[in-house]
Write a protein that holds these residues in place. Structure first.
Motif, PDB file in Angstrom:
ATOM      1  N   HIS A  90       0.900  -0.961   0.033  1.00 46.55           N
ATOM      2  CA  HIS A  90       0.109  -0.002   0.008  1.00 46.55           C
ATOM      3  C   HIS A  90       0.773   1.175   0.090  1.00 46.55           C
ATOM      4  O   HIS A  90       0.289   2.476   0.215  1.00 46.55           O
ATOM      5  N   SER A  91       2.085   1.173  -0.175  1.00 48.59           N
ATOM      6  CA  SER A  91       3.125   2.381   0.019  1.00 48.59           C
ATOM      7  C   SER A  91       3.562   2.482  -1.597  1.00 48.59           C
ATOM      8  O   SER A  91       3.414   1.809  -2.372  1.00 48.59           O
ATOM      9  N   SER A  92       3.729   3.847  -1.679  1.00 49.15           N
ATOM     10  CA  SER A  92       4.354   4.584  -3.032  1.00 49.15           C
ATOM     11  C   SER A  92       5.884   4.173  -2.893  1.00 49.15           C
ATOM     12  O   SER A  92       6.420   3.565  -1.901  1.00 49.15           O
ATOM     13  N   ARG A  93       6.340   4.513  -3.861  1.00 49.04           N
ATOM     14  CA  ARG A  93       7.962   3.727  -4.092  1.00 49.04           C
ATOM     15  C   ARG A  93       8.817   4.924  -3.086  1.00 49.04           C
ATOM     16  O   ARG A  93       8.237   5.875  -2.983  1.00 49.04           O
ATOM     17  N   ARG A  94       9.708   4.387  -2.644  1.00 48.36           N
ATOM     18  CA  ARG A  94      10.604   5.398  -1.877  1.00 48.36           C
ATOM     19  C   ARG A  94      11.152   6.522  -2.549  1.00 48.36           C
ATOM     20  O   ARG A  94      11.879   6.091  -3.644  1.00 48.36           O
ATOM     21  N   ARG A  95      11.171   7.593  -1.685  1.00 44.72           N
ATOM     22  CA  ARG A  95      11.921   8.653  -2.266  1.00 44.72           C
ATOM     23  C   ARG A  95      12.234   9.575  -1.288  1.00 44.72           C
ATOM     24  O   ARG A  95      12.173   9.179  -0.035  1.00 44.72           O
TER      25      ARG A  95
END
Length: 120
Positions: A90-95
Motif C-alpha cells: 500500500h505504499s508508494s515507491r521510496r523517495r
C-alpha cells in the motif's frame, strides 16, 4: 508494600496522555466506545451519520489477546511481518525526504521532552 515502584521508561510511555482537547476526547470515547456509533452506522460527521462501509481506504487492523507493548522480536506469532507486507503493498515507491525549511524547526532533534528524567 504501599510504596510506588521506581519509574521506568515504559511506565512513562504508558502514562502519556491522549493529545487532544478534553471535549473532543470525551466525545470520542462516548461515541466510539460507549455507544459504538461507528459500528452501528450512527456516528455523525458534519451532520450526517457515517457507516464503516462509507470509508473507502486501506486499513490494517490488529486484534491482540496479549500485551501489545511486547518487543516484536520477543513474541511468538508477531503481527509485525504481516504489517510490513501490508505496508509494502500500500505504499508508494521510496523517495528522498523533503528538506525542512529552517523556519519550521523549533529545536534540534530529538526535542527537549526526550531529555526529561524522573527524579530518583
Amino acid at each position: 508494600m504501599g510504596e510506588r515502584e521506581k519509574p521506568t521508561d515504559l511506565m512513562a510511555w504508558n502514562a502519556d496522555t491522549t493529545r487532544m482537547p478534553a471535549r473532543m476526547h470525551h466525545e470520542y470515547l462516548t461515541s466510539l466506545y460507549l455507544r459504538n456509533a461507528l459500528a452501528t452506522n450512527s456516528y455523525p460527521v458534519q451532520g450526517r451519520a457515517v457507516a464503516l462501509d462509507d470509508i473507502a481506504m486501506p486499513v490494517f487492523l490488529v486484534g491482540t489477546q496479549r500485551d501489545h507493548i511486547s518487543p516484536w522480536r520477543s513474541v511468538e506469532g508477531s503481527w509485525w511481518p504481516a504489517w510490513h507486507r501490508w505496508l509494502s503493498r500500500h505504499s508508494s515507491r521510496r523517495r528522498p525526504a523533503q528538506a525542512t525549511p529552517p523556519t519550521a524547526v523549533l529545536r534540534d532533534a530529538p526535542g527537549d521532552y526526550v531529555r526529561r528524567r524522573f527524579k530518583d
